[in-house]
Design an enzyme around this catalytic site. Structure first.
Site, PDB file in Angstrom:
ATOM      1  N   CYS A 140       0.837  -1.209   0.000  1.00 41.32           N
ATOM      2  CA  CYS A 140       0.000   0.000   0.000  1.00 41.32           C
ATOM      3  C   CYS A 140       0.869   1.254   0.000  1.00 41.32           C
ATOM      4  O   CYS A 140       1.386   1.661   1.038  1.00 41.32           O
ATOM      5  CB  CYS A 140      -0.928   0.003   1.204  1.00 41.32           C
ATOM      6  SG  CYS A 140      -2.019   1.442   1.257  1.00 41.32           S
ATOM      7  N   CYS A 143      -0.565   4.082   2.163  1.00 40.49           N
ATOM      8  CA  CYS A 143      -0.347   3.863   3.600  1.00 40.49           C
ATOM      9  C   CYS A 143       1.096   4.166   4.004  1.00 40.49           C
ATOM     10  O   CYS A 143       1.352   4.785   5.041  1.00 40.49           O
ATOM     11  CB  CYS A 143      -0.652   2.414   3.974  1.00 40.49           C
ATOM     12  SG  CYS A 143      -2.202   1.770   3.353  1.00 40.49           S
ATOM     13  N   ASP A 144       2.045   3.690   3.203  1.00 36.95           N
ATOM     14  CA  ASP A 144       3.444   3.643   3.647  1.00 36.95           C
ATOM     15  C   ASP A 144       4.422   4.508   2.858  1.00 36.95           C
ATOM     16  O   ASP A 144       5.587   4.621   3.237  1.00 36.95           O
ATOM     17  CB  ASP A 144       3.938   2.187   3.605  1.00 36.95           C
ATOM     18  CG  ASP A 144       3.126   1.286   4.523  1.00 36.95           C
ATOM     19  OD1 ASP A 144       2.696   1.766   5.589  1.00 36.95           O
ATOM     20  OD2 ASP A 144       2.900   0.116   4.168  1.00 36.95           O
TER      21      ASP A 144
END
Length: 315
Positions: A140, A143-144
């Protein structure tokens, strides 16, 4: 296991942000929810070391901490949280029938499906190692990606999602190397053109990932193979992103619930309702677009409210 059939008002299948949020709302509405955690208690977030985009945690929070907090909050209001997973359902009549671990039979007035979707990985031992250590493997970018600002990363994939994630990373990272396993993209032309036109994205067509390299704790590079020349070479990188798709965990519902061609549950637009009255869905089991903890939680809330209204309409 007892052979006795258990009757419940609200059964929640799955324990990610969608399931626990649904449980919080359902419990506060006196629906006495029973929640089964599934094969991965806490969902995908339990594999995420740092979560910095969840509102209300200015310093960030680890995925496991976040899920423990959500579980405790659901239990505080009376949710019955249990180990186990749904292995069979029968939604052909009411009440809805669900079997847990192929043994326990539950009859539920309402069912909230929050079984999520599982990211697909290449399956390399080195990839799995650094996924477990939290040292640089992710599925992701949204997300990261933030953790790799001004660094060099590698992303694997050839579809629209891979192109979107590569483009997203290009705005944060110094360099993005995109490994495409075949000789052509699977993405739409507009997405393909977008990555080709982005200066700091290097696209390597017809390349395989051989190994994720690192020092045991964190990623330091990726070994790739040029399938045309059959030569291996190393790409320096601190992050390795896998964007080869997700598989929704919906197989056991296929006989009764309308799924799209890739297995995601088709909900009634603007609601959490499925094609079966009294069965609702929240989170990534129906969401192939956003796949974020916050959107999963939002649809979990919707599912509980829709379930509450459904129960009210029956009395």
């Amino acid at each position: 296991m007892s052979n006795e059939i258990e009757k419940v008002k609200c059964l929640i299948i799955g324990s990610g942000p969608a399931g626990y949020t649904a449980a919080i709302y359902a419990a506060r509405a006196n629906m006495n929810p029973v929640l089964y955690q599934g094969t991965q208690p806490g969902g995908q977030l339990t594999t995420t070391n740092e979560v910095e985009n969840w509102p209300g945690n200015p310093e960030g929070i680890t995925g496991p901490e976040m899920m423990i907090g959500l579980q405790k909050q659901a239990q505080r209001f009376g949710t019955d949280v249990r180990d186990g997973w749904a292995t069979k359902v029968d939604f052909s009549s009411e009440p809805h029938k669900v079997w847990i671990n192929d043994a326990k039979e539950i009859h539920a007035d309402t069912v909230i499906i929050s079984t999520g979707a599982t990211a697909k990985y290449l399956g390399l031992p080195s990839e799995q190692h650094y996924l477990q250590t939290g040292g640089g493997v992710s599925a992701c970018a949204v997300c990261d990606g933030f953790f790799y600002r001004n660094q060099e990363v590698v992303i694997v994939g050839a579809g629209d999602s891979a192109c979107e994630e590569a483009h997203y990373l290009s705005k944060l990272c110094k360099k993005v190397t995109m490994l495409v396993r075949s000789e052509k993209f699977r993405a739409s032309k507009i997405m393909e053109q977008r990555v080709k036109n982005t200066e700091n994205i290097t696209i390597l067509m017809n390349h395989d990932t051989v190994e994720v390299l690192g020092d045991g704790q964190v990623v330091t590079g990726v070994k790739a193979k040029n399938k045309t020349t059959n030569q291996d070479f190393e790409i320096p990188a601190t992050g390795f992103f896998v964007a080869i798709g997700h598989k929704p965990n919906t197989d056991i519902f296929a006989e009764y619930i309308t799924l799209d061609e890739t297995g995601y549950i088709v909900n009634v637009p603007g609601s959490s309702k499925t094609n079966i009255p009294g069965v609702f869905v929240g989170g990534d089991a129906a969401d192939h677009v956003y796949r974020q903890a916050i959107t999963a939680a939002g649809t979990g809330c919707m599912a509980a409210l829709d379930a509450e209204r459904y129960l009210a309409s029956k009395h």
